[in-house]
Design an enzyme around this catalytic site. Sequence first.
Site, PDB file in Angstrom:
ATOM      1  NE  ARG A  80      -2.593   0.914   3.523  1.00 19.72           N
ATOM      2  CZ  ARG A  80      -3.301   0.598   4.600  1.00 19.72           C
ATOM      3  NH1 ARG A  80      -4.539   0.156   4.483  1.00 19.72           N
ATOM      4  NH2 ARG A  80      -2.792   0.724   5.804  1.00 19.72           N
ATOM      5  CE  LYS A 183      -2.920   4.364   7.162  1.00 19.28           C
ATOM      6  NZ  LYS A 183      -4.369   4.358   7.382  1.00 19.28           N
ATOM      7  CD  GLU A 219     -12.111   5.463   4.221  1.00 18.89           C
ATOM      8  OE1 GLU A 219     -11.639   4.662   5.033  1.00 18.89           O
ATOM      9  OE2 GLU A 219     -11.426   6.266   3.570  1.00 18.89           O
TER      10      GLU A 219
END
Length: 337
Positions: A80, A183, A219
Amino acid sequence: MNDINWSSLPFGYYKTDWNARCYFKNGKWGELTFTQSEEITMHMAATCLHYGQEAFEGLKAFRGVDGKIRLFRPDENAKRLYRTAKGIMMQPVEEDLFIKACVEVVKRNERFVPPASSGASLYLRPLLIGTGAEVGVKPADEYLFVVFAGPVGPYFKEGFRPVKFQIVKDFDRAAPLGTGTFKVGGNYAASLYSGQRAHDEGYSNCIYLDAIEKKYIDEAGAANFFGIKNNTYCTPKSTSILPSITNMSLRQLALDLGMKVEERHISVEELSSFEEVAACGTAAVISPISQIEDRETKKIYSFGQEAGPICTKLYETLKGIQEGRIEDKHSWNLIVE
Ligand SMILES: *Cc1c(COP(=O)(O)O)cnc(C)c1O
């Protein structure tokens, strides 16, 4: 010797002995080094300070009942971070460097890995920042990769209790084709105001909707969302949510339990048909949700004051695997030795 009260530790910064550093300069990564310093010295024109070239990861190490220390799916965090780095034009960190840094940081801070069954863990925070000086808007040519770690207490100090969330329509966390799937710190900056307001209004955090129609769930704060109904695990499909490794793991566990798994749009209206709903991420694994209030319409969706049976089963199973109490069928754990 430590005399840390592990079970009362908050989720916060805790100074430990060592952190890892690796610099990318002159077109290549240097040596992985370890330091006791908590400081970073950098150029005031570093791109992380001006243009948000900043990405991070979060993962945990657990001491098992057998005394072994396990890192949960660090290969997925490495992948990620690689994707995130590419996404915001940073020099990516190769998986072996990422894993080596994480493993070494755990070993060098072994005295801070909480004892088995304390509910506490060692949280690792890998960080990648653009350190090269630029004033023009462009990617840096120098980067710093850091991994630090610190013990964190159990997320649920008074048991596995459901929390309340608030649906917001006056804020978006990320744009549909923006950086929501990466992220990066910028997404967090964008969520701080609405998150704080939700806290002040008595909620654990807010639920963001799709930015275009404000119809579908995106989210739950800095966590993914899922709902359970008719033996099916449903989680939103969207181009602005962060692909949670916890969510990925729970989907697999749901399949293992003989459930169906659906990744698709979940409308706010559909909420009333779910038997259980929850948020998921590394910090809590699962945060069951008791109530969701739409801040605009005041409509309330209620799911009961106790965690539901499927959330509880999924939670116990994932924690059991992480802590070495349940067989790790999918080889998710990396044993640190
Ligand atoms: C980190 C993060 C998550 C959770 O991901 P995990 O890999 O499960 O910890 C979910 N949403 C956002 C926005 C995140 O930053």
